[in-house]
Design an enzyme around this catalytic site. Structure first.
Site, PDB file in Angstrom:
ATOM      1  N   ARG A  18      13.274  14.821  11.051  1.00  0.00           N
ATOM      2  CA  ARG A  18      11.979  14.923  11.978  1.00  0.00           C
ATOM      3  C   ARG A  18      11.752  13.697  12.944  1.00  0.00           C
ATOM      4  O   ARG A  18      10.873  13.476  13.756  1.00  0.00           O
ATOM      5  CB  ARG A  18      10.839  14.732  10.802  1.00  0.00           C
ATOM      6  CG  ARG A  18      10.895  15.946   9.984  1.00  0.00           C
ATOM      7  CD  ARG A  18       9.684  15.806   8.957  1.00  0.00           C
ATOM      8  NE  ARG A  18       8.392  15.451   9.426  1.00  0.00           N
ATOM      9  CZ  ARG A  18       7.207  15.460   8.834  1.00  0.00           C
ATOM     10  NH1 ARG A  18       7.405  15.992   7.672  1.00  0.00           N
ATOM     11  NH2 ARG A  18       6.142  15.530   9.462  1.00  0.00           N
ATOM     12  N   ASN A  38       6.384   7.728  16.950  1.00  0.00           N
ATOM     13  CA  ASN A  38       4.836   7.574  16.573  1.00  0.00           C
ATOM     14  C   ASN A  38       3.877   7.329  17.930  1.00  0.00           C
ATOM     15  O   ASN A  38       2.668   7.828  17.710  1.00  0.00           O
ATOM     16  CB  ASN A  38       4.600   6.791  15.482  1.00  0.00           C
ATOM     17  CG  ASN A  38       5.201   7.277  14.299  1.00  0.00           C
ATOM     18  OD1 ASN A  38       5.483   8.294  14.177  1.00  0.00           O
ATOM     19  ND2 ASN A  38       5.495   6.439  13.239  1.00  0.00           N
ATOM     20  N   PRO A  94      -5.800  10.020   2.907  1.00  0.00           N
ATOM     21  CA  PRO A  94      -7.053  10.654   3.357  1.00  0.00           C
ATOM     22  C   PRO A  94      -7.035  10.353   4.852  1.00  0.00           C
ATOM     23  O   PRO A  94      -6.513   9.782   5.687  1.00  0.00           O
ATOM     24  CB  PRO A  94      -8.030   9.580   2.544  1.00  0.00           C
ATOM     25  CG  PRO A  94      -7.185   8.346   2.547  1.00  0.00           C
ATOM     26  CD  PRO A  94      -5.797   8.873   1.972  1.00  0.00           C
ATOM     27  N   ILE A  95      -8.358  11.132   5.265  1.00  0.00           N
ATOM     28  CA  ILE A  95      -8.542  11.089   6.802  1.00  0.00           C
ATOM     29  C   ILE A  95     -10.082  10.695   6.974  1.00  0.00           C
ATOM     30  O   ILE A  95     -10.604  10.983   8.168  1.00  0.00           O
ATOM     31  CB  ILE A  95      -7.904  12.224   7.517  1.00  0.00           C
ATOM     32  CG1 ILE A  95      -8.764  13.518   7.205  1.00  0.00           C
ATOM     33  CG2 ILE A  95      -6.593  12.458   7.629  1.00  0.00           C
ATOM     34  CD1 ILE A  95      -8.870  14.560   8.346  1.00  0.00           C
ATOM     35  N   ARG A 155       1.627  16.218  10.427  1.00  0.00           N
ATOM     36  CA  ARG A 155       0.281  15.671  10.041  1.00  0.00           C
ATOM     37  C   ARG A 155      -0.544  15.332  11.489  1.00  0.00           C
ATOM     38  O   ARG A 155      -1.452  15.512  11.860  1.00  0.00           O
ATOM     39  CB  ARG A 155       0.124  14.527   9.118  1.00  0.00           C
ATOM     40  CG  ARG A 155       0.497  14.808   7.548  1.00  0.00           C
ATOM     41  CD  ARG A 155       0.456  13.592   6.943  1.00  0.00           C
ATOM     42  NE  ARG A 155      -0.724  12.882   7.087  1.00  0.00           N
ATOM     43  CZ  ARG A 155      -1.752  13.064   6.319  1.00  0.00           C
ATOM     44  NH1 ARG A 155      -1.519  14.083   5.415  1.00  0.00           N
ATOM     45  NH2 ARG A 155      -2.852  12.301   6.406  1.00  0.00           N
TER      46      ARG A 155
HETATM   47  C1  EPZ Z   1       1.203   6.280  10.729  1.00  0.00           C
HETATM   48  O1  EPZ Z   1       0.795   7.055   9.696  1.00  0.00           O
HETATM   49  C2  EPZ Z   1       2.612   6.668  10.738  1.00  0.00           C
HETATM   50  N1  EPZ Z   1       2.684   8.069  11.558  1.00  0.00           N
HETATM   51  C3  EPZ Z   1       3.456   6.519   9.798  1.00  0.00           C
HETATM   52  O2  EPZ Z   1       4.782   6.761  10.022  1.00  0.00           O
HETATM   53  C4  EPZ Z   1       3.126   4.865   9.067  1.00  0.00           C
HETATM   54  O3  EPZ Z   1       3.867   5.081   8.043  1.00  0.00           O
HETATM   55  C5  EPZ Z   1       1.776   4.624   9.225  1.00  0.00           C
HETATM   56  O4  EPZ Z   1       1.094   4.755  10.475  1.00  0.00           O
HETATM   57  C6  EPZ Z   1       1.643   2.942   8.649  1.00  0.00           C
HETATM   58  O5  EPZ Z   1       2.196   2.274   9.569  1.00  0.00           O
HETATM   59  C7  EPZ Z   1       2.318   8.108  12.631  1.00  0.00           C
HETATM   60  O6  EPZ Z   1       2.310   7.271  13.568  1.00  0.00           O
HETATM   61  C8  EPZ Z   1       2.632   9.586  13.206  1.00  0.00           C
HETATM   62  P1  EPZ Z   1      -2.484   4.938   8.604  1.00  0.00           P
HETATM   63  P2  EPZ Z   1      -0.997   6.993   9.616  1.00  0.00           P
HETATM   64  O7  EPZ Z   1      -3.690   5.764   8.876  1.00  0.00           O
HETATM   65  O8  EPZ Z   1      -1.494   6.997  10.876  1.00  0.00           O
HETATM   66  C9  EPZ Z   1      -5.088   4.691   4.706  1.00  0.00           C
HETATM   67  C10 EPZ Z   1       6.927   7.671   9.633  1.00  0.00           C
HETATM   68  O9  EPZ Z   1       7.583   7.377   8.642  1.00  0.00           O
HETATM   69  N2  EPZ Z   1      -6.170   5.476   5.465  1.00  0.00           N
HETATM   70  O10 EPZ Z   1      -2.049   3.582   9.461  1.00  0.00           O
HETATM   71  O11 EPZ Z   1      -1.256   8.187   8.588  1.00  0.00           O
HETATM   72  C11 EPZ Z   1      -3.887   5.439   4.439  1.00  0.00           C
HETATM   73  O12 EPZ Z   1      -3.948   6.083   3.086  1.00  0.00           O
HETATM   74  C12 EPZ Z   1       5.348   7.655   9.264  1.00  0.00           C
HETATM   75  O13 EPZ Z   1       7.082   7.714  10.870  1.00  0.00           O
HETATM   76  C13 EPZ Z   1      -7.355   5.812   4.978  1.00  0.00           C
HETATM   77  O14 EPZ Z   1      -7.657   5.490   3.729  1.00  0.00           O
HETATM   78  O15 EPZ Z   1      -1.163   5.936   8.851  1.00  0.00           O
HETATM   79  C14 EPZ Z   1      -2.845   4.325   4.433  1.00  0.00           C
HETATM   80  O16 EPZ Z   1      -3.022   3.710   2.895  1.00  0.00           O
HETATM   81  C15 EPZ Z   1       5.143   7.877   7.871  1.00  0.00           C
HETATM   82  N3  EPZ Z   1      -8.283   6.514   5.482  1.00  0.00           N
HETATM   83  C16 EPZ Z   1      -3.482   3.204   5.380  1.00  0.00           C
HETATM   84  O17 EPZ Z   1      -4.628   3.591   5.432  1.00  0.00           O
HETATM   85  C17 EPZ Z   1      -7.960   7.258   6.661  1.00  0.00           C
HETATM   86  O18 EPZ Z   1      -8.837   7.911   7.174  1.00  0.00           O
HETATM   87  C18 EPZ Z   1      -2.655   3.372   6.503  1.00  0.00           C
HETATM   88  O19 EPZ Z   1      -2.433   4.518   7.066  1.00  0.00           O
HETATM   89  C19 EPZ Z   1      -6.831   7.006   7.139  1.00  0.00           C
HETATM   90  C20 EPZ Z   1      -5.713   6.030   6.465  1.00  0.00           C
END
Ligand code: EPZ
Length: 430
Positions: free
Chosen positions: A397, A23, A123-124, A93
């Site tokens: 992956r 990551n 969501p993003i 993603r």
């Molecule tokens: C990162 O995903 C990791 N992926 C994930 O690893 C990991 O599970 C996750 O962080 C949490 O630690 C990478 O680094 C590539 P987040 P990411 O944005 O960035 C919400 C693995 O197995 N959110 O920290 O997508 C979201 O829905 C993977 O290696 C919003 O609401 O996670 C979640 O509930 C899977 N709006 C929370 O925040 C946004 O715009 C944390 O998501 C963005 C996120």
């Protein structure tokens, strides 16, 4: 379609080298295109996700040269296209990190909008909120995010949720904005810090990564660097739980023990012995594990990416455990697969109550997602019978040479692609 076939029952014993953090690598590879000079990145994990990211970068014209299995040179001066197609986003993603990187460097990017995935809707909105706060026009058009700015200007931004992805993405764009950006309520994961360190090594001015507030003074250009990616704490944690669940004795090497604090603390709670040194952690489990309660949280809390691994351990532990998943809404599906192996589990909303059983029985199960798949392999290694795991593409992956590393610890696991190979394996182990 490849599968893993596993004959469990052997304690895993020995030492295993941990690779670079997937990551962190995904963010760093995107950030690498932000200079026109050549960047050398070392300790890059050779896993499908990083390889797809390299294809995405090469796809927009960057020059990518693989020096060896774990070292790559990237030159972003040859980029001729600012458009990342859905094909890449569908596969990983994290190719959306190119949005922040391209917007920062060229003030324009088009990236296909990612959908949900197996672990949640994801969501993003916080990424887009950050780009807009920097002064970009961001529109969603025909399934694409189109971000454009005449000027990116520093801003004061407060994230509504703690998000790794948005912290990294907006940090990249802000690194080349005019003026100072202050981002509050940011993610503190080690890979966020690693991406910030990488950008700083290219001449960015980012302070505070690893705390709740990141302060970025934008710079006009970035320059060449040579950088080594941090070790993968989730790969390390996965092998540490493999030791725990098989009552083994495994030393994970080339790790930063501090990054493993939450995992180590839970392993101690469930009865493992831990020995830490500068860059290694040994896990010894010589008796039945006991129950505990765990809630996933952003770093430094217990990671959601280690939730399925502890779930497998608790399903075999003495007593009643609970798991609360507070990051992703759909990360309990592996528990249904574990139930097919004999686990006793009740799921209500984002909580699971697990009554430990003494043994699992072998079954044919499906990997479902990356971490779930790795955890189910560990379950198979703790099972006397034979376990067959489908959909191992998910595991590939994010884990490099997963079955080879498990084999080196005494695990009986093979990758098979036909019924004939399965029969051969059965004959060999019977
Ligand atoms: C990162 O995903 C990791 N992926 C994930 O690893 C990991 O599970 C996750 O962080 C949490 O630690 C990478 O680094 C590539 P987040 P990411 O944005 O960035 C919400 C693995 O197995 N959110 O920290 O997508 C979201 O829905 C993977 O290696 C919003 O609401 O996670 C979640 O509930 C899977 N709006 C929370 O925040 C946004 O715009 C944390 O998501 C963005 C996120």
């Amino acid at each position: 379609m490849e599968q893993y076939i596993i004959k469990g029952g052997n304690p895993l014993v020995g030492e295993v080298e941990i690779g670079g953090a997937k990551n962190a690598a995904l963010g760093i590879l995107a950030a690498a295109i932000m200079t026109d000079e050549t960047v050398l990145i070392d300790n890059m994990p050779d896993v499908n996700d990083t390889n797809v990211m390299l294809e995405a970068i090469a796809g927009i014209g960057a020059t990518v040269q693989r020096v060896d299995r774990h070292t790559v040179k990237i030159n972003g001066s040859t980029i001729r296209d600012l458009n990342i197609e859905y094909d890449y986003i569908k596969k990983i993603r994290a190719s959306y990190y190119l949005l922040g990187a391209l917007l920062g460097k060229y003030r324009r990017a088009e990236v296909a909008l990612p959908g949900g995935c197996n672990i949640g809707s994801r969501p993003i909105d916080q990424h887009l909120k950050g780009f807009r706060a920097l002064g970009a026009d961001v529109d969603i058009e025909r399934g694409k995010i189109v971000a454009e700015a005449d000027h990116l200007r520093g801003t004061h931004l407060y994230f509504d949720v703690v998000t790794v992805g948005a912290t990294i993405n907006v940090m990249m764009a802000a690194a080349m904005a005019d003026g100072v950006t202050i981002m509050e309520n940011v993610a503190k994961e080690p890979h966020v810090v690693d991406v910030a360190n990488f950008l700083n090594s290219m001449g960015a001015n980012i302070r505070g990564a690893g705390t709740d507030v990141i302060r970025i003074r934008g710079v006009r250009s970035l320059h060449k660097t040579e950088y080594s990616i941090i070790p993968d704490q989730i790969e390390a944690g996965t092998f540490m739980f493999a030791a725990a669940v098989t009552r083994g004795d495994v030393t994970v090497k080339n790790v930063i023990p501090k990054h493993l604090d939450a995992t180590i603390s839970k392993l101690i709670d469930i009865g493992c012995e831990i020995q830490e040194s500068d860059d290694a952690v040994r896990v010894v489990a010589n008796k039945r594990l006991h129950c505990t309660h765990v809630k996933t949280l952003p770093y430094p809390g217990y990671p959601t990416d280690m939730q399925p691994q502890i779930g497998v351990a608790l399903a075999l532990a003495k007593g009643t455990s609970t798991i609360t998943e507070s990051i992703f809404e759909n990360r309990f599906k592996y528990l249904d697969e574990l139930a097919r192996m004999g686990a006793n589990i009740k799921i209500e909303g984002n909580s699971a109550t697990i009554e430990g059983v003494k043994k699992f029985s072998g079954a044919r199960i499906s990997a479902l997602d990356l971490r779930a798949g790795a955890a189910l392999c560990i379950a198979g290694l703790a099972t006397d019978g034979i376990t067959i795991i489908d959909d191992i593409k998910y595991i590939q992956r994010g884990y490099e040479r997963f079955e080879e590393k498990l084999q080196s610890l005494g695990g009986v696991i093979e990758r098979v692609a036909s019924e004939k190979e399965i029969q051969k394996f059965r004959l060999k182990v019977s």
